[in-house]
Each structure stands twice: as C-alpha cells, then as structure tokens.
Scaffold this motif. Structure first.
Motif, PDB file in Angstrom:
ATOM      1  N   SER A 110      -0.295  12.175   5.018  1.00 55.96           N
ATOM      2  CA  SER A 110      -0.468  10.888   4.333  1.00 55.96           C
ATOM      3  C   SER A 110       0.182   9.785   5.152  1.00 55.96           C
ATOM      4  O   SER A 110       1.351   9.903   5.527  1.00 55.96           O
ATOM      5  N   LEU A 159       1.401   6.059   4.825  1.00 54.99           N
ATOM      6  CA  LEU A 159       1.705   5.134   3.733  1.00 54.99           C
ATOM      7  C   LEU A 159       1.962   3.744   4.290  1.00 54.99           C
ATOM      8  O   LEU A 159       2.838   3.569   5.134  1.00 54.99           O
ATOM      9  N   HIS A 169       4.081   1.533   1.130  1.00 54.92           N
ATOM     10  CA  HIS A 169       4.151   2.376  -0.082  1.00 54.92           C
ATOM     11  C   HIS A 169       3.107   1.963  -1.115  1.00 54.92           C
ATOM     12  O   HIS A 169       3.191   2.332  -2.277  1.00 54.92           O
ATOM     13  N   GLU A 170       2.122   1.190  -0.689  1.00 62.30           N
ATOM     14  CA  GLU A 170       1.109   0.695  -1.630  1.00 62.30           C
ATOM     15  C   GLU A 170      -0.281   1.247  -1.335  1.00 62.30           C
ATOM     16  O   GLU A 170      -1.129   1.254  -2.222  1.00 62.30           O
ATOM     17  N   TYR A 171      -0.502   1.652  -0.124  1.00 62.71           N
ATOM     18  CA  TYR A 171      -1.803   2.198   0.249  1.00 62.71           C
ATOM     19  C   TYR A 171      -1.585   3.492   1.023  1.00 62.71           C
ATOM     20  O   TYR A 171      -0.608   3.622   1.762  1.00 62.71           O
ATOM     21  N   VAL A 172      -2.505   4.400   0.838  1.00 63.67           N
ATOM     22  CA  VAL A 172      -2.405   5.690   1.524  1.00 63.67           C
ATOM     23  C   VAL A 172      -3.707   5.969   2.257  1.00 63.67           C
ATOM     24  O   VAL A 172      -4.792   5.794   1.701  1.00 63.67           O
ATOM     25  N   MET A 173      -3.553   6.376   3.508  1.00 62.35           N
ATOM     26  CA  MET A 173      -4.691   6.937   4.245  1.00 62.35           C
ATOM     27  C   MET A 173      -4.304   8.361   4.613  1.00 62.35           C
ATOM     28  O   MET A 173      -3.123   8.656   4.776  1.00 62.35           O
ATOM     29  N   VAL A 174      -5.279   9.221   4.728  1.00 62.31           N
ATOM     30  CA  VAL A 174      -5.002  10.630   5.000  1.00 62.31           C
ATOM     31  C   VAL A 174      -5.684  11.020   6.294  1.00 62.31           C
ATOM     32  O   VAL A 174      -6.849  10.658   6.525  1.00 62.31           O
ATOM     33  N   GLY A 215      -8.604   2.793   8.464  1.00 63.02           N
ATOM     34  CA  GLY A 215      -8.930   2.115   7.219  1.00 63.02           C
ATOM     35  C   GLY A 215      -8.648   0.630   7.333  1.00 63.02           C
ATOM     36  O   GLY A 215      -7.839   0.200   8.160  1.00 63.02           O
ATOM     37  N   ASN A 216      -9.335  -0.156   6.513  1.00 66.19           N
ATOM     38  CA  ASN A 216      -9.150  -1.609   6.497  1.00 66.19           C
ATOM     39  C   ASN A 216      -8.190  -2.015   5.396  1.00 66.19           C
ATOM     40  O   ASN A 216      -8.307  -1.544   4.268  1.00 66.19           O
TER      41      ASN A 216
END
Lengths: 124, 417
Positions: free
Chosen positions: A56, A58, A61-66, A75-76
């Motif tokens: 993950s 982060l 701490h508000e958006y997660v990309m995996v 990711g945008n």
C-alpha cells in the motif's frame, strides 16, 4: 577499434532494458493521462531490490494506491497534493517500513508528476 | 377451521408481512414514527433503531437474519451467484480505474419486501427508469420530477462493510475514536484513524491483551488483541474469495488489510453497516460501527437488552429527519458512519463527519449525479443537478440510480454510499 564498436553495439542493445526505460513516461494518448491532477507513480521493493506486489502506498494518509503484480503503482491525485508538501508512506503486513524516495517531475512539464519509490523489509 | 390451522395462518401472515417486526416489542405505526420524527426525541428514535438492529440480526439457522436477504448481485450483477447474503457476493461491470481512494469491502442486502418491489417493477433496469422518467407520477415537492413506485413499509436495505482477517496471525483493524478524529477539510478515511486493534482468530483468554502491530505505515506497540467472537463474522470459502477478488475495490481493500488477496479460510468481520428502513416515507436511517469500548459515549446510549451477543459491540447514530433535531450551533442534524462517510472531504458544507444520510440520499435520482460533495439540511432545489427537470426520484436509493442494468458509461465505480 572493433572492440570499441562491439561495446557501443552492446550498449545500444541494452539501452531499452535499462532501469530508466522502466520509469514513467508521459503519453498524452493514455486515458489516465487526461484531466487535471498530479500523477503519482513508482514501485515498492525489498532491501535486495526485489519488487513487492500488494504493497500500500499512502499519500497523506488520505489516499491509497496498491502495487500491482510487478510491484508498481500509478494514480492521479488532486493538484493540491504536490510532492514538496505531501507525505508519502508505504506498508504491507509482514513488512517493516525502511524508506520512501520521492522525486518531483519538471515544473514546466505538461503533466505534473511525483515519483515515490518505497523500500520495505520483510519481518522474520 | 381448527385452532391449529388458525394459528398457522396467523404465523404465516406475520412472517410474510412483518419483515421488520421488532424484537420484543410491537412494531410502531407510521404515525408514531412520524411523531418521533417531528418531536426530535433522540432517545425515542434511538430505542426504535436499536430494536431494528435486534430484529434484522436475530438468529435464523445459526446466522443473522439479514444473511438470508438478497444481495446486490441478484439485482445488479451480470452473473449473480444464486446464494443469499454476503456468501452470494457478486459485482460486475466495475472497471479498475486505479483511483487512489481508500476502498472497503462493501455489500448491500435487500430484504424480501424491498427486493420483490424492485424486481416486480423492474427498477434495477435502466430501460424502466428511462420510461418512468416520462410516465411515472409527479413528485409532489420537486418541480418536473417523477417518482418510482412507492416501496412497501416493510422494506429494509442494509449496506454492510467487512474487514478481511487472516486465518492465521494478527490483522490490524482501525478503530474510530471521535475525540481523536475531529472533522477536517480533507476527510477522515480509516487510514488516518489514530488507533488500531489486532484481530486474532486464535485469541486465547490467557494471552497478552496488548500486542505490537503495523498498519498503514504506522506502528502501534500496544494494540489491543481482540478475538473473532467480538464481531459478527463469516468464514470465507473459495467461491466467495474468487468473487470478491474479482471486484477491484474489494481486492484493494484486502491488499491493504492483509497484503495479499483474500483466500478461502480467511474471515470477514463486520465493521459497519448502514440501515435504511422504509417505515416512514423518507425512510429511517441509521449507521452502526464496531468499537472495542462499546459501552462508552453517546453513540452507545439507549441500547436495549434485546441487542445481544457481538451486536452489543456496535455503536449507532440515527436520522429520522435531515434537519431535526438540530446539532450543535443550530446546524442540521448529523448522522454518519465513520467507515462509509467519514472519508468524505469538506466541499463547502462540511465533510463526512458532519453529514446526514438523509440529506445525501434525498438527492438519489436517475440519471445518477455525483453524490459528492456533502450537502446538509434543506435541498438546493434550484442549483443542484440532482433536482433538475426530468429527474426520476429513486426513493432515496442511490443503488437504483447508479447500478441499474445495463450500466451506463458513468456507472463504472462502486457505490460508495
């Protein structure tokens, strides 16, 4: 001279496979390059450089990309999340955090980018 | 007619008509519930909603009653599994957008009354909604809007949120503590919560109560160890794991929790649920979420003895009205679920932590409009595209507006409400 030519040939052959070529390149024809926002991309690796799938990433701490099966992600994000003022972390159960290396793309680029590469250590 | 036959008839009639017959009490009439709404009697409203919880979680064949309900897959999936409840998880047509969100494993369930109404009227089909936009009866309050046929009063829709737990070892689970998670501009997703517990499927009474665990890049040296019995939980079988991991949001949620896809033998614990019960025309809305200190604070208040077992570990907020009773500062009433709505950022009317289910669901209409940003209080009938001319009101249900089949080009993201 023949040896030198052979070295140049070898270098030319290897160039497409260099780490630099594995990095992100802006392609305006890609659907996910359209629209506003900052492109975040990068990879997660262990301390020996092996890519880690399912980590993950982060952002604030508000958006997660995996990370995908190849250990990479993209990711945008909203333009507010500029690289200079946004904390990026990473995690995966069974791994300890080591570091994140963050690099912003050129300021005058068509698409703003932040490359954040993560290193994790497997917990034994 | 014999007394036995009469008795059987009564029982059958009750079973058919009273899907939400409240545990241990007589179901209040619509007039009684409207009075509760008008009066803003919070304690009375809460007591009613706790009884709703007791009713929908009452054991039926060793599982909560709602696990026999119809899953969203039966209504909106191209490949429904045929199994009821969460076990029948099926979701198709959602594209992997690689969006950098904070996803959850969610699944919406419909009781017989709601499901039968939707299927009988084909409300899960876009062609029907298109036709109703032009032919249905006019909405009495919103100019040039029409309504889907009114749902029966017994209808209940339940949105569930599940957290994956590894079959072996510890799994970190974020816990929302109100004092440590104040409302902010950017929303309050679970990756930003300040505390976790460690769920241990093999927890033993003599084990240490505190363990060290990592989650979302942070270390928690003294996380509280919690066993599965503290939750409503299900074991994952192979079919469930395959169906859930084919859904991009659920897969991502599993990767965040476990670092790997969900597999047979893992568990899912219920961490949150939103309930909509059509007992009054605007439905009654409630939000439940799990907490390890479930006896503390205002969200624990008024819980009756009829709520038993792990269900006593869930906190609750309720809304009978989008505005009443007023919140602090004489602002509209607040009811939200930390898991489902806490993450929403402030788009000008406050973020998810000051939202109200009803204010949002009032906007549910076809063709679907974005449900963000959060709105509060009275609807903006003039400026909000959700109330534009020729919108079809979908009786507060975003699911119909967003997932009717075949899906439109805009319906590529999972329902977040």
């Amino acid at each position: 001279m023949i040896q030198l030519r052979a070295v140049f040939c070898l270098m030319a052959l290897l160039l497409p496979f260099s780490p630099a070529m594995a990095q992100y390149n802006f392609d305006p024809n890609n659907a996910d390059e359209q629209g506003r926002g900052i492109k975040y991309f990068g990879s997660a690796k262990d301390e020996r450089g092996a890519l880690i799938a399912g980590a993950s990433i982060l952002v604030a701490h508000e958006y997660v990309m995996v990370t995908d099966a190849t250990g990479r992600y993209r990711g945008n994000l909203d333009p507010l999340y500029t690289g200079d003022r946004t904390a990026v972390g990473c995690s995966k159960p069974g791994y300890a955090f080591v570091k994140v290396t963050k690099r912003e793309g050129p300021v005058n680029a068509v698409k703003q980018t932040v490359q954040a590469d993560c290193v994790l250590r497997k917990i034994k | 007619m014999t007394r036995t036959a009469l008795c059987a008839l009564v029982i059958a009639a009750l079973a058919a008509g009273a899907s939400l017959a409240l545990a241990g009490s007589v179901t209040p009439s619509e007039a009684t519930l409207e009075k509760l709404r008008q009066s803003g009697d919070v304690a009375g409203q809460r007591r009613h909603v706790w009884e709703q919880l007791a009713a929908i979680t009452a054991p039926r064949a060793n599982r909560p009653a709602f696990q026999a309900w119809h899953g969203e897959g039966e209504l909106f999936s191209d490949a429904p599994s045929g199994r009821p409840g969460l076990a029948g998880f099926s979701r198709t047509g959602i594209l992997d957008t690689q969006s950098p969100d904070v996803p959850m494993l969610t699944y919406t369930l419909y009781n017989d009354a709601a499901y039968n109404h939707i299927t009988r009227n084909h409300l899960n089909q876009a062609a029907t909604l298109e036709r109703l936009r032009k032919t249905a009866s006019a909405n009495p309050a919103i100019s040039k809007n029409r309504d889907v046929p009114a749902f029966p009063a017994q209808s209940v829709v339940l949105k569930t949120v599940w957290w994956p737990v590894a079959r072996d070892g510890l799994t970190a689970l974020p816990v929302w503590d109100p004092a440590r998670n104040p409302a902010g501009k950017k929303g309050n997703p679970y990756t930003s919560w300040k505390r976790v517990v460690a769920v241990d499927p093999r927890a033993m009474p003599n084990q240490s109560a505190a363990v060290a665990i990592d989650f979302a890049g942070s270390n928690y040296p003294k996380a509280r160890r919690v066993g599965l019995s503290a939750f409503d939980h299900v074991s994952v079988d192979g079919a469930m794991a395959r169906a859930m991991m084919a859904d991009p949001s659920s897969r991502k949620a599993a990767l965040i929790a476990l670092g790997r896809p969900l597999a047979a033998g893992d568990h899912l614990v219920l961490v949150a649920a939103n309930v909509a019960a059509r007992e009054i025309p605007d439905w009654i809305w409630s939000a439940f979420w799990w907490h390890d200190q479930p006896e503390q604070g205002p969200y624990a208040a008024d819980r009756p003895a009829s709520v038993t077992g792990p269900w006593r570990n869930y906190l609750m907020q309720a809304a009978f009205d989008a505005q009443k009773p007023l919140a602090a500062g004489k602002t509209p009433h607040i009811t939200f679920n930390p898991w489902l709505e806490g993450r929403f950022p402030d788009g000008g009317h406050g973020g998810g932590i000051v939202s109200n289910c009803m204010a949002c669901h009032h906007r549910a209409s076809y063709p679907a409009v974005p449900f963000l940003p959060v709105t509060r209080g009275k609807p903006d009938l003039r400026g909000d595209a959700a109330y534009a001319s020729d919108q079809l009101r979908t009786s507060f249900l975003w699911g119909l507006a967003m997932h009717a089949r075949p899906k439109s080009i805009t319906n590529t993201k999972p329902d977040s409400r």
